[in-house]
Write a protein that holds these residues in place. Structure first.
Motif, short mmCIF file in Angstrom:
data_model
loop_
_atom_site.label_atom_id
_atom_site.label_comp_id
_atom_site.label_asym_id
_atom_site.label_seq_id
_atom_site.Cartn_x
_atom_site.Cartn_y
_atom_site.Cartn_z
N SER A 18 2.49 2.41 -12.85
CA SER A 18 1.25 3.04 -12.44
C SER A 18 1.33 4.28 -12.18
CB SER A 18 0.83 2.47 -11.08
OG SER A 18 0.81 0.92 -11.08
N LYS A 19 0.46 5.05 -12.81
CA LYS A 19 0.25 6.69 -12.76
C LYS A 19 -0.64 6.94 -11.71
CE LYS A 19 -0.44 10.72 -15.37
NZ LYS A 19 -0.72 11.29 -16.88
N TYR A 20 -0.52 7.86 -10.82
CA TYR A 20 -1.44 8.08 -9.54
C TYR A 20 -1.62 9.69 -9.60
CZ TYR A 20 -3.65 8.42 -5.05
OH TYR A 20 -4.31 8.66 -3.98
N ASP A 21 -2.73 9.84 -9.71
CA ASP A 21 -3.05 11.54 -9.59
C ASP A 21 -3.22 11.96 -8.29
OD1 ASP A 21 -4.36 14.15 -9.65
OD2 ASP A 21 -5.36 13.55 -11.45
N SER A 28 0.89 -1.17 -0.04
CA SER A 28 0.18 0.12 -0.07
C SER A 28 0.78 1.26 0.04
CB SER A 28 -0.81 -0.10 1.25
OG SER A 28 -1.70 -1.10 1.44
N ALA A 29 0.26 2.47 -0.17
CA ALA A 29 1.06 3.56 -0.04
C ALA A 29 0.13 4.53 0.75
CB ALA A 29 1.30 4.07 -1.40
N ARG A 82 -5.09 6.49 1.73
CA ARG A 82 -4.28 5.43 1.83
C ARG A 82 -4.67 4.40 0.61
NH1 ARG A 82 -3.19 0.18 4.37
NH2 ARG A 82 -1.03 0.09 4.90
N PHE A 83 -4.06 3.74 -0.01
CA PHE A 83 -4.57 3.11 -1.22
C PHE A 83 -3.53 1.91 -1.52
CE2 PHE A 83 -1.84 6.46 -2.76
CZ PHE A 83 -1.01 6.06 -3.74
#
Length: 546
Positions: A212-215, A168-169, A182-183
């Motif tokens: 993975s590109k996270y906004d 997770s992050a 948190r995802f």
């Protein structure tokens, strides 16, 4: 047999029958021996595969394809001789999470594992542009998403905390030290995520090749692609247009469009003689507007420009100069109309680890098996100095600061208890600072008087040293959680606070006052590894890794 006597003919027939019987017996014996050998080989292979599944598969993936650990095929083990592979399985490997199996497996079992991983795959794994395009997943339409953050926090003082414990992050407010969201991430992230130049997007790479590109503003993963089978790391261009992915398998670098994550170009990593190589690492060199690529199995470094500012036109001059002057480097596809030309720079040794000076003119590189660092001038395309460094310096975690009117470079050591401080003009070692064990991460900030280094390996893994950058002396040793590994420091954007990880399934991020060294707060986390501050990363702050 016309012309021979009857008796002689009978004797000849007898001899022929004996010979035929002998040949038949030998043939049957050979066939049975071959069958027995094949059955034994099949049995050994089945047993070795079972050993692999029981002891190796969790880290190295199903069918040896790689996961948290690298893929295990002969093509991926070019510099690791089988005798050394036996030692690695027996004793573990420094600077990795590879454990020792000497007390778990017998010598025969370890040898059978080595034989198994050096057996070529029935089908050589490949991953083409078509495979990448087919893997592309669009989760959300970016054109319909907010261009301002959906939370109240300074977007330049955010941290992304990678939690390996449950993959997770956590997005963390760097002013209040409270989680924003948190995802879940892909399995086994590796190489450190990278931000877009404006800090809005963050790009993650996993060991099994997923990008993975996270906004951050909208707190959503927007698009993903699988760019390889076994990936080392990723870098983002200074103009934000391109991502480059360095792979162990296949042997290549992949350039992606950062908006869609669709592949633009795949470049096989082979040297000028056609020898194929894994990629040690890829980096962005901001002043040069180019990517730097270190190759693990051949003695070359590549520079690939991605903008006219950094030298598609300049490459024409370089190509002309070095053809004329007979330099060691080589430029391919240097015509301005060709995208992503390769500038090859020969090295005298392999580069498993390396660091740049602040101007990105000199690259300091080292081989895992060498005690000497190479200083390679990227403009001159050749080695300009050697640095005597004992043990195994972890250059990628090195930092720089001003010391007595000159810039120095300092690196922890993953084999010996020392931090080596080097004068970046003379390339001489100024001091080896003795620590309580080998370290992995070192961090500071331009506004902080201190540099922090962990003691990642060995019995003192729960300690962290604080070094005075003016005196080059350890001024304090912290032991935040007895018995648990303390590692990886990151500063807030203003340098006033320090975040430290406790690398444990039931771990934490601990916040310290960067000047008083007093603890401020603890945040429970699941084995938090890296913490990445937006401002420090996009501005290439001296005290953090790039």
């Amino acid at each position: 047999m016309k012309g021979f006597s009857y008796k002689l003919r009978v004797n000849i027939y007898k001899l022929l029958l004996v010979a035929a019987a002998t040949l038949s017996s030998q043939s049957s014996f050979a066939m049975s021996t071959d069958t027995a050998q094949k059955n034994t080989s099949d049995t050994d292979n089945i047993q070795a595969k079972k050993l692999y599944q029981d002891h190796c598969q969790t880290c190295h993936g199903i069918d040896r394809m790689g996961s948290m650990g690298p893929a295990l095929f002969p093509e991926n083990l070019k510099r690791l001789r089988q005798a050394k592979a036996v030692k690695v399985i027996n004793n573990g490997r420094a600077a990795t999470q590879m454990p020792a199996f000497a007390k778990t497996l017998s010598a025969a079992q370890i040898q059978s594992l080595v034989d198994y991983i050096y057996t070529p795959a029935k089908v050589i794994p490949k991953w083409s542009i078509a495979d990448m395009k087919a893997s592309n997943i669009v989760h959300f339409d970016q054109s319909k998403m907010s261009n301002t953050p959906l939370f109240d926090a300074d977007p330049m003082n955010l941290f992304m905390v990678v939690e390996l414990g449950d993959h997770s992050a956590t997005l963390l407010n760097g002013d209040t030290f409270t989680p924003i969201t948190r995802f879940k991430t892909r399995f086994a992230l590796h190489g450190g995520p990278k931000y877009s130049p404006d800090g809005r997007f963050i790009y993650f790479a996993s060991r099994d090749g997923w990008i993975s590109k996270y906004d951050i503003y909208n707190m959503k993963t927007v698009v993903e692609v699988r760019a390889g089978i076994n990936t080392r790391n990723i870098a983002i261009s200074s103009d934000g247009k391109y991502a480059i992915v360095g792979n162990y398998l296949p042997h290549n670098v992949v350039i992606l469009d950062t908006k869609t994550l669709l592949p633009i170009k795949v470049i096989p990593t082979t040297d000028s003689d056609g020898k194929s190589s894994r990629v040690s690492a890829v980096y962005n060199a901001p002043p040069r507007y180019s990517f730097i690529i270190a190759l693990k199995d051949v003695k070359e470094v590549w520079e690939i420009p991605y903008s006219d500012k950094g030298g598609v036109e300049v490459f024409k001059g370089w190509a002309h100069d070095y053809r004329k002057d007979g330099g060691e480097g080589k430029v391919e596809n240097w015509k301005s109309e060709e995208q992503f030309p390769i500038r090859r720079i020969k090295t005298q040794d392999y580069l498993d680890d390396f660091f740049f000076d602040p101007d990105y003119i000199n690259l300091i590189g080292a081989s895992r098996d060498s005690h000497t660092g190479q200083v390679i001038n990227l403009d001159a395309m050749r080695k300009v100095a050697s640095i005597k460094m004992a043990g195994m310096p972890h250059l990628a975690s090195g930092i720089t600061w001003d010391y007595k009117g000159k810039t120095v470079f300092a690196s922890p050591n993953i084999k010996e208890g020392r931090v080596t401080v080097i004068d970046m003009e003379s390339w001489q070692v100024i001091k080896d600072i003795k620590t309580q064990g080998p370290g992995f991460f070192m961090r500071s900030h331009s506004k902080s008087p201190y540099a922090w280094v962990d003691v990642f390996f060995g019995p003192n893994k729960d300690k962290v040293h604080v070094i005075d950058k003016a005196s080059l002396e350890i001024v304090k040793t912290l032991k935040p959680v007895p018995g648990k590994t303390a590692a990886h420091v990151e500063f807030t954007k203003d340098g006033k606070y320090v975040l430290l990880s406790i690398w444990d399934k039931d771990g934490a991020v601990i916040v310290y006052d960067a000047n008083t060294l007093e603890e401020i707060k603890r945040l429970p986390m699941k084995k938090p590894s890296g913490k990445y501050n937006v401002f420090n990363k996009i501005n290439y702050e001296k005290g953090t890794s790039h």
